[in-house]
Design an enzyme around this catalytic site. Structure first.
Site, PDB file in Angstrom:
ATOM      1  N   HIS A  64       0.827  -1.204   0.000  1.00 24.74           N
ATOM      2  CA  HIS A  64       0.000   0.000   0.000  1.00 24.74           C
ATOM      3  C   HIS A  64       0.866   1.260   0.000  1.00 24.74           C
ATOM      4  O   HIS A  64       0.585   2.212  -0.732  1.00 24.74           O
ATOM      5  CB  HIS A  64      -0.956  -0.007   1.195  1.00 24.74           C
ATOM      6  CG  HIS A  64      -0.263  -0.123   2.522  1.00 24.74           C
ATOM      7  ND1 HIS A  64       0.383  -1.274   2.944  1.00 24.74           N
ATOM      8  CD2 HIS A  64      -0.081   0.783   3.507  1.00 24.74           C
ATOM      9  CE1 HIS A  64       0.907  -1.064   4.144  1.00 24.74           C
ATOM     10  NE2 HIS A  64       0.641   0.172   4.504  1.00 24.74           N
ATOM     11  N   TYR A  65       1.919   1.271   0.782  1.00 20.78           N
ATOM     12  CA  TYR A  65       2.826   2.419   0.841  1.00 20.78           C
ATOM     13  C   TYR A  65       3.552   2.572  -0.497  1.00 20.78           C
ATOM     14  O   TYR A  65       3.611   3.674  -1.060  1.00 20.78           O
ATOM     15  CB  TYR A  65       3.828   2.227   1.981  1.00 20.78           C
ATOM     16  CG  TYR A  65       4.830   3.341   2.104  1.00 20.78           C
ATOM     17  CD1 TYR A  65       4.486   4.548   2.694  1.00 20.78           C
ATOM     18  CD2 TYR A  65       6.138   3.186   1.632  1.00 20.78           C
ATOM     19  CE1 TYR A  65       5.406   5.577   2.818  1.00 20.78           C
ATOM     20  CE2 TYR A  65       7.066   4.207   1.754  1.00 20.78           C
ATOM     21  CZ  TYR A  65       6.689   5.401   2.346  1.00 20.78           C
ATOM     22  OH  TYR A  65       7.602   6.420   2.449  1.00 20.78           O
TER      23      TYR A  65
END
Length: 158
Positions: A64-65
Site C-alpha cells: 500500500h505504501y
C-alpha cells in the site's frame, strides 16, 4: 494468512484497505489543486513532492505504501508536463530511509535490513534532503520539471 514484518508488526496478506493507495495519493493531490490556481495567476511556482524509493522499487510487506508513492511519482510527472509552459515546475524526491526519531520505535533487525539495501552503507541525513528540496523550490531550478530526484545512496539505479 498472517505475515510478520521485519519490524515485528504483522498484517493480513491481501487485507489491504481498497482505498488506501488512492487516499494516500489524494493527500498530495489536494494541496496541488489548492495552490496551482494561485501559481497560475502569479505566473510562477514550484511544487516538490516527497515520494520514496519504495515508489520506484516497491518494499516487501508494504504494498500500500509503495503503490501510493508510485502514484505520487506519476502525479508529479503528469502535472510537471501539464504546467511546463506556465513557469510552474513540479518535481519529486525519492529518499531512502533517513535517520530520524522514528528509528527509536524500530527493531535493530529492521534497521539493519534497511541499511543493507543502501550501497553507501549509511542512512540519508535530513539536511541532505532539505538541501535538494530547497534547490528544487528555488528560482535556480529553472529547467527541471516532472523529474524524480533520487536520494537513496545508490539503492535505486534508474
Amino acid at each position: 494468512m498472517t505475515r510478520r514484518h521485519t519490524s515485528g508488526a504483522s498484517s493480513q496478506v491481501g487485507a489491504l484497505p481498497p482505498v488506501m493507495p488512492a487516499l494516500l495519493t489524494s493527500a498530495s493531490m489536494r494541496p496541488c489543486r489548492a495552490v496551482v490556481p494561485h501559481m497560475l495567476k502569479e505566473g510562477y511556482g514550484r511544487i516538490v513532492n516527497i515520494a520514496s524509493v519504495a515508489g520506484k522499487e516497491g518494499n516487501p510487506n508494504a504494498s500500500h505504501y509503495s503503490a501510493s508513492k508510485a502514484g505520487l511519482i506519476g502525479l508529479t510527472k503528469s502535472l510537471g508536463k501539464e504546467l511546463a509552459t506556465k513557469n510552474i515546475l513540479v518535481n519529486a524526491v525519492t529518499p531512502a530511509a533517513a535517520k530520524t526519531e522514528i528509528f527509536d520505535s524500530m527493531s535493530q533487525q529492521h534497521i539493519d535490513y534497511m541499511l543493507s539495501k543502501i550501497p553507501m552503507n549509511r542512512f540519508l541525513l535530513p539536511q541532505e534532503a532539505a538541501s535538494l528540496i530547497l534547490w528544487l523550490s528555488s528560482e535556480d531550478c529553472a529547467f527541471s520539471t516532472g523529474a524524480v530526484f533520487d536520494l537513496s545512496g545508490g539503492r535505486a539505479t534508474y
